[in-house]
Design an enzyme around this catalytic site. Structure first.
Site, PDB file in Angstrom:
ATOM      1  N   LYS A 263     -11.774  -2.830  -8.137  1.00 52.59           N
ATOM      2  CA  LYS A 263     -11.059  -3.233  -9.340  1.00 52.59           C
ATOM      3  C   LYS A 263     -11.944  -4.136 -10.199  1.00 52.59           C
ATOM      4  O   LYS A 263     -12.845  -4.787  -9.669  1.00 52.59           O
ATOM      5  CB  LYS A 263      -9.809  -4.045  -8.939  1.00 52.59           C
ATOM      6  CG  LYS A 263      -8.695  -3.220  -8.324  1.00 52.59           C
ATOM      7  CD  LYS A 263      -7.486  -4.079  -8.021  1.00 52.59           C
ATOM      8  CE  LYS A 263      -6.364  -3.288  -7.397  1.00 52.59           C
ATOM      9  NZ  LYS A 263      -5.764  -2.278  -8.301  1.00 52.59           N
ATOM     10  N   ARG A 337       0.010   3.933  -0.883  1.00 53.69           N
ATOM     11  CA  ARG A 337       0.645   5.158  -0.387  1.00 53.69           C
ATOM     12  C   ARG A 337       0.071   5.583   0.956  1.00 53.69           C
ATOM     13  O   ARG A 337       0.735   6.220   1.755  1.00 53.69           O
ATOM     14  CB  ARG A 337       0.530   6.264  -1.449  1.00 53.69           C
ATOM     15  CG  ARG A 337      -0.883   6.632  -1.798  1.00 53.69           C
ATOM     16  CD  ARG A 337      -1.001   7.353  -3.128  1.00 53.69           C
ATOM     17  NE  ARG A 337      -0.984   6.435  -4.266  1.00 53.69           N
ATOM     18  CZ  ARG A 337      -1.084   6.817  -5.537  1.00 53.69           C
ATOM     19  NH1 ARG A 337      -1.183   8.093  -5.847  1.00 53.69           N
ATOM     20  NH2 ARG A 337      -1.059   5.916  -6.503  1.00 53.69           N
TER      21      ARG A 337
HETATM   22  N1  BES Z   1      -1.665  -2.652  -5.918  1.00 60.72           N
HETATM   23  C1  BES Z   1      -2.040  -1.709  -6.894  1.00 60.72           C
HETATM   24  C2  BES Z   1      -0.959  -1.515  -7.958  1.00 60.72           C
HETATM   25  C3  BES Z   1      -0.859  -2.603  -8.990  1.00 60.72           C
HETATM   26  C4  BES Z   1      -1.742  -2.672 -10.033  1.00 60.72           C
HETATM   27  C5  BES Z   1       0.178  -3.496  -8.948  1.00 60.72           C
HETATM   28  C6  BES Z   1      -1.614  -3.643 -11.003  1.00 60.72           C
HETATM   29  C7  BES Z   1       0.337  -4.453  -9.926  1.00 60.72           C
HETATM   30  C8  BES Z   1      -0.584  -4.533 -10.950  1.00 60.72           C
HETATM   31  C9  BES Z   1      -2.290  -0.349  -6.250  1.00 60.72           C
HETATM   32  O1  BES Z   1      -2.810  -0.374  -4.980  1.00 60.72           O
HETATM   33  C10 BES Z   1      -3.281   0.337  -7.119  1.00 60.72           C
HETATM   34  O2  BES Z   1      -4.387  -0.127  -7.210  1.00 60.72           O
HETATM   35  N2  BES Z   1      -2.873   1.434  -7.751  1.00 60.72           N
HETATM   36  C11 BES Z   1      -3.716   2.152  -8.622  1.00 60.72           C
HETATM   37  C12 BES Z   1      -3.490   3.627  -8.389  1.00 60.72           C
HETATM   38  C13 BES Z   1      -4.484   4.506  -9.092  1.00 60.72           C
HETATM   39  C14 BES Z   1      -5.854   4.349  -8.474  1.00 60.72           C
HETATM   40  C15 BES Z   1      -4.030   5.921  -8.994  1.00 60.72           C
HETATM   41  C16 BES Z   1      -3.362   1.774 -10.061  1.00 60.72           C
HETATM   42  O3  BES Z   1      -2.177   1.607 -10.350  1.00 60.72           O
HETATM   43  O4  BES Z   1      -4.272   1.604 -10.858  1.00 60.72           O
HETATM   44 MN    MN Z   2      -4.935  -0.514  -4.966  1.00 63.17          MN
END
Ligand code: BES
Ligand code: MN
Ligand code: ZN
Length: 484
Positions: A263, A337
Site C-alpha cells: 500500500k 477474503r
Molecule cells: N483492509 C483493506 C480494505 C480497506 C481499505 C479498508 C481502505 C479501509 C480502507 C483490504 O485488505 C484491501 O486492501 N482491499 C483492497 C482490495 C483490492 C486489492 C482488490 C482495496 O480495497 O483496495
Molecule cells: Mn489489504
C-alpha cells in the site's frame, strides 16, 4: 463507567446530589410545580435556551437543587437521533469540569429507543483511549444515573443498552490499540480472558492445527510475517445444545501493509484497524457475557498480519483453501477474503442457523457508502431483512448491496478455480462474490465495515460498530426462543 437506572421525575431529580444534572426536555414540556421546568420555561422565553436538539444551557449551583450544575438540553420531539445529539452536547458542555457523577433525566415518559440512545450517547461522548499513553488522562465520568419518570418497564431496554456499551467499548479498545500492542496472540489472549465469564468457552488454534485443517489460503497470508497466526474459536452457550448456533466471523488482520502488492505510505497506520471485524466479535461476546440471553453463538476469528518477508506470498501464487478450491492470488492486498474463506469453511461444522462475517474488506465499499452505512451482502432475503432491521433498531445502519452472478465474471482465473481480485469496478461486490463461493452450505451474510468501523482525521479512532447491530440481531432471535 457505572450506569444506574432510576425512576424519578423532575422533582426527584432536583433532589439528587450530583456534579451535573442533565435535563432532557421535549418540545411539549408542561410547566409543573417544581424548579426545573420553571427555569427551562423562562430560559426559553428569554431566548437563552433554544428548543432545538443539540442546544444546551448550563447554570452553576442552581437554587432549590442538589446538583452542582444544571444542563438543560432540548430533545425536540424526542426521536432517538435527537436524544443522541442532546446528550452528546450536554456531556461536551461539562467536559473538563471535574464532573464525575452525572444524572441524565427525561422530563417526559421516554420510549425504549430513546433510553438506549441516551445511554449510548453518554458513553460515546465521554470515551477516552488511554492504553498506550504514558500519563493517561482517563474518562472523568465514573457514575451515570439515568432518570425516567415512572419507567421501570424500561429497565430491560436500559440493561440492553448498558451491555451494548460494554461491547462497543471492548471493541473500541482492541481496535484502537496499535498493531504492536494488538497482535494475533494478544487478540487470542483477549478472547481467552472472555472465557472467564460463565457460558463462554474459547479455543485457540496455531499454525500446526490450522495446517492440519488444510487452511492453505489463511496460511498464505500469514506466511509473510514473523508474528504467528491465531485462529480463535469462541462459544457462547446460553441455550440448550440442541439449539443451533449463529456463527459470527471477524476479519482479524492486525496490520495490513498490502504485502508484496504494498500500500502507499499515506495513512498506512490506519491499517491497524484491519481487525475491527474481529474486535466487533469480541465486543459482542463481552456484551453477551453481561446479558446472558438464551441463544448459542460461535465466534470465529482468523487473525494474522499481512506483511512482507522472504517467504511472503507473491502475486500469481496459487494456494489451496480448506474447501479444496484453488485460488490465484493476483493481489496480495486482497488478503481479507483469503483468511475469511477458510473460516467460512470451518463454520460448516456447526451446522449454523446463519453465518455473518464482519470485515473491513474493501476501499470500494468506503467509496460506495462512506462512513454512514455498512455494506450488507446476502443472497438470503430473510437474513438480510433481519440485519437491516437490527441496524435500524440500534441506529447502526447498513445497506443491502447486490450479488448478481454476473459480478463473478471478474474473478475468473486461467490457473486456479478462482482469482482473489476482479477489477476496480464493483470492488465491494466482487469481494463478496468471492466469499459467497465458500458460503453455500448455510444462510450467509457479509458486512463490509471498511467505512463504518473507524474515523480518520482529528477524531481518528474506532467506532465500535457494528456491535450494536449484531447484538440487536442476536437478541431479536433470543426473544423468539426463550430458555428451556
Ligand atoms: N483492509 C483493506 C480494505 C480497506 C481499505 C479498508 C481502505 C479501509 C480502507 C483490504 O485488505 C484491501 O486492501 N482491499 C483492497 C482490495 C483490492 C486489492 C482488490 C482495496 O480495497 O483496495
Ligand atoms: Mn489489504
Ligand atoms: Zn485488509
Amino acid at each position: 463507567m457505572n450506569f444506574e437506572f432510576k425512576t424519578f421525575d423532575l422533582t426527584g431529580a432536583a433532589r439528587e446530589k450530583c456534579d451535573a444534572l442533565v435535563v432532557l426536555f421535549s418540545s411539549n414540556l408542561t410547566t409543573a410545580n417544581e424548579p426545573i421546568t420553571a427555569l427551562i420555561a423562562s430560559a426559553l422565553k428569554t431566548g437563552d435556551l433554544l428548543d432545538k436538539p443539540g442546544k444546551v444551557l448550563m447554570t452553576y449551583r442552581p437554587s432549590d437543587m442538589a446538583a452542582t450544575r444544571l444542563v438543560m438540553a432540548s430533545v425536540g420531539e424526542g426521536a432517538p437521533k435527537d436524544v443522541r445529539q442532546a446528550v452528546s452536547a450536554a456531556v461536551l458542555a461539562v467536559k473538563g469540569k471535574t464532573v464525575k457523577k452525572i444524572c441524565v433525566c427525561f422530563s417526559h415518559l421516554a420510549k425504549e429507543d430513546a433510553i438506549e440512545a441516551a445511554v449510548m450517547a453518554v458513553a460515546e461522548a465521554s470515551y477516552v483511549y488511554v492504553s498506550t499513553k504514558s500519563k493517561p488522562e482517563g474518562r472523568e465520568l465514573v457514575r451515570v444515573q439515568l432518570g425516567v419518570p415512572g419507567g421501570i418497564k424500561l429497565k430491560p431496554a436500559f440493561d440492553r443498552a448498558v451491555a451494548t456499551v460494554s461491547g462497543v467499548e471492548f471493541a473500541k479498545e482492541w481496535a484502537n490499540r496499535p498493531a504492536n500492542h494488538a497482535t494475533p496472540t494478544h487478540l487470542a489472549g483477549a478472547a481467552k480472558a472472555l472465557a472467564k465469564f460463565p457460558n463462554i468457552k474459547c479455543e485457540v488454534l496455531g499454525l500446526k492445527e490450522v495446517a492440519s485443517l488444510g487452511m492453505g489460503s489463511f496460511m498464505a497470508v500469514a506466511q509473510g510475517s514473523e508474528e504467528p497466526l491465531r485462529f480463535i474459536v469462541l462459544h457462547y452457550n446460553g441455550a440448550p445444545k440442541t439449539q443451533v448456533p449463529t456463527v459470527l466471523i471477524g476479519k482479524g488482520i492486525t496490520f495490513d501493509s498490502g504485502g508484496i502488492s504494498i500500500k502507499p505510505a499515506a495513512e498506512m497506520d490506519e491499517m491497524k484497524f484491519d481487525m475491527c471485524g474481529a474486535a466487533s466479535v469480541l465486543g459482542v461476546f463481552r456484551a453477551l457475557a453481561e446479558l446472558n440471553p438464551a441463544i448459542n453463538v460461535v465466534g470465529l476469528i482468523p487473525s494474522c498480519e499481512n506483511l512482507i518477508n522472504g517467504r511472503a506470498v507473491k502475486p500469481g501464487d496459487v494456494v489451496t483453501s480448506m474447501s479444496g478450491q484453488t485460488i490465484e492470488i493476483l493481489n496480495t492486498d486482497a488478503e481479507g477474503r483469503l483468511v475469511l474463506c477458510d473460516a467460512l469453511t470451518y463454520a460448516e461444522r456447526f451446522k449454523p442457523r446463519a453465518v455473518v462475517d464482519i470485515a473491513t474488506l474493501t476501499g470500494a465499499c468506503v467509496v460506495a457508502l462512506g462512513a454512514v452505512r455498512s455494506g450488507l451482502f446476502s443472497p438470503d432475503d430473510t437474513l438480510a431483512a433481519a440485519l437491516l432491521s437490527a441496524g435500524e433498531k440500534s441506529a447502526d445502519l447498513c445497506w443491502r448491496m447486490p450479488l448478481d452472478d454476473d459480478y463473478s465474471e471478474a474473478l475468473k482465473s486461467n490457473f486456479a478455480d478462482v482469482a482473489n481480485v476482479g477489477g476496480r469496478a464493483g470492488g465491494a461486490v466482487t469481494a463478496a462474490k468471492f466469499l459467497q463461493r465458500f458460503a453455500g452450505k448455510f444462510p450467509w451474510a457479509h458486512l463490509d465495515i471498511a467505512g463504518s468501523a473507524w474515523k480518520s482525521g482529528a477524531a481518528k479512532g474506532a467506532t465500535g460498530r457494528p456491535v450494536p447491530l449484531l447484538l440487536a440481531y442476536l437478541l431479536a432471535h433470543a426473544q423468539l426462543k426463550p430458555a428451556k
